[in-house]
Design a protein around this motif. Structure first.
Motif, PDB file in Angstrom:
ATOM      1  N   ALA A   1       2.859   5.965  -2.839  1.00  0.00           N
ATOM      2  CA  ALA A   1       4.050   6.752  -3.175  1.00  0.00           C
ATOM      3  C   ALA A   1       4.185   6.880  -4.687  1.00  0.00           C
ATOM      4  O   ALA A   1       4.533   7.947  -5.199  1.00  0.00           O
ATOM      5  CB  ALA A   1       5.296   6.122  -2.562  1.00  0.00           C
ATOM      6  N   GLN A   2       3.909   5.799  -5.416  1.00  0.00           N
ATOM      7  CA  GLN A   2       3.963   5.858  -6.879  1.00  0.00           C
ATOM      8  C   GLN A   2       2.916   6.828  -7.423  1.00  0.00           C
ATOM      9  O   GLN A   2       3.187   7.587  -8.360  1.00  0.00           O
ATOM     10  CB  GLN A   2       3.754   4.468  -7.480  1.00  0.00           C
ATOM     11  CG  GLN A   2       4.938   3.553  -7.277  1.00  0.00           C
ATOM     12  CD  GLN A   2       4.636   2.108  -7.667  1.00  0.00           C
ATOM     13  OE1 GLN A   2       3.519   1.627  -7.517  1.00  0.00           O
ATOM     14  NE2 GLN A   2       5.660   1.417  -8.138  1.00  0.00           N
TER      15      GLN A   2
ATOM     16  N   LEU B   1      12.265   4.288   1.002  1.00  0.00           N
ATOM     17  CA  LEU B   1      12.104   3.742   2.351  1.00  0.00           C
ATOM     18  C   LEU B   1      11.316   2.437   2.335  1.00  0.00           C
ATOM     19  O   LEU B   1      11.606   1.526   3.115  1.00  0.00           O
ATOM     20  CB  LEU B   1      11.435   4.785   3.257  1.00  0.00           C
ATOM     21  CG  LEU B   1      12.291   6.006   3.578  1.00  0.00           C
ATOM     22  CD1 LEU B   1      11.460   7.071   4.290  1.00  0.00           C
ATOM     23  CD2 LEU B   1      13.515   5.631   4.375  1.00  0.00           C
ATOM     24  N   VAL B   2      10.346   2.347   1.448  1.00  0.00           N
ATOM     25  CA  VAL B   2       9.596   1.096   1.321  1.00  0.00           C
ATOM     26  C   VAL B   2      10.533  -0.022   0.875  1.00  0.00           C
ATOM     27  O   VAL B   2      10.526  -1.122   1.441  1.00  0.00           O
ATOM     28  CB  VAL B   2       8.417   1.243   0.333  1.00  0.00           C
ATOM     29  CG1 VAL B   2       7.775  -0.111   0.052  1.00  0.00           C
ATOM     30  CG2 VAL B   2       7.375   2.217   0.875  1.00  0.00           C
ATOM     31  N   PHE B   3      11.356   0.262  -0.134  1.00  0.00           N
ATOM     32  CA  PHE B   3      12.278  -0.759  -0.619  1.00  0.00           C
ATOM     33  C   PHE B   3      13.323  -1.124   0.434  1.00  0.00           C
ATOM     34  O   PHE B   3      13.741  -2.280   0.516  1.00  0.00           O
ATOM     35  CB  PHE B   3      12.923  -0.342  -1.941  1.00  0.00           C
ATOM     36  CG  PHE B   3      12.025  -0.577  -3.118  1.00  0.00           C
ATOM     37  CD1 PHE B   3      11.906  -1.843  -3.665  1.00  0.00           C
ATOM     38  CD2 PHE B   3      11.277   0.446  -3.663  1.00  0.00           C
ATOM     39  CE1 PHE B   3      11.066  -2.086  -4.736  1.00  0.00           C
ATOM     40  CE2 PHE B   3      10.433   0.228  -4.733  1.00  0.00           C
ATOM     41  CZ  PHE B   3      10.318  -1.052  -5.283  1.00  0.00           C
TER      42      PHE B   3
ATOM     43  N   SER C   1       0.833  -1.207   0.000  1.00  0.00           N
ATOM     44  CA  SER C   1       0.000   0.000   0.000  1.00  0.00           C
ATOM     45  C   SER C   1       0.866   1.255   0.000  1.00  0.00           C
ATOM     46  O   SER C   1       0.581   2.218  -0.717  1.00  0.00           O
ATOM     47  CB  SER C   1      -0.927   0.012   1.216  1.00  0.00           C
ATOM     48  OG  SER C   1      -1.842  -1.047   1.152  1.00  0.00           O
ATOM     49  N   ALA C   2       1.910   1.236   0.797  1.00  0.00           N
ATOM     50  CA  ALA C   2       2.804   2.404   0.861  1.00  0.00           C
ATOM     51  C   ALA C   2       3.433   2.661  -0.499  1.00  0.00           C
ATOM     52  O   ALA C   2       3.516   3.815  -0.953  1.00  0.00           O
ATOM     53  CB  ALA C   2       3.876   2.182   1.916  1.00  0.00           C
TER      54      ALA C   2
END
Length: 85
Positions: free
Chosen positions: A10-11, A35-37, A5-6
């Protein structure tokens, strides 16, 4: 934690920021994608996104916390890889 979801939001934020030519928002969203990655363990992709966030910030004359966050996360990434040069 909901990294899917994040990443999705973000995309979306990157796309919207590009559409309205808002480099501050684009850089911030790219940093959040990084940060998600980082969270899911794909540090090379995270570093790529942090570098892109910095590039967008620099080309858009964005300063302050947005640029600082990109720089901080780049430093953290290189520290994790053990590259101090």
């Amino acid at each position: 934690n909901q990294p899917d979801s994040a990443l999705f939001f973000a995309q979306k934020a990157v796309g919207l920021a590009r559409q309205i030519k808002y480099p501050k928002g684009e850089s911030d969203a790219l940093t959040h994608m990084g940060l998600v990655f980082t969270t899911i363990g794909n540090r090379p992709k995270a570093l790529e996104l942090f570098l892109k966030a910095l590039q967008v910030a620099e080309s858009g004359n964005v300063y302050g916390l947005i640029r600082a966050h990109a720089l901080y996360n780049i430093g953290q990434s290189y520290g994790h890889f053990g590259d101090n040069s």
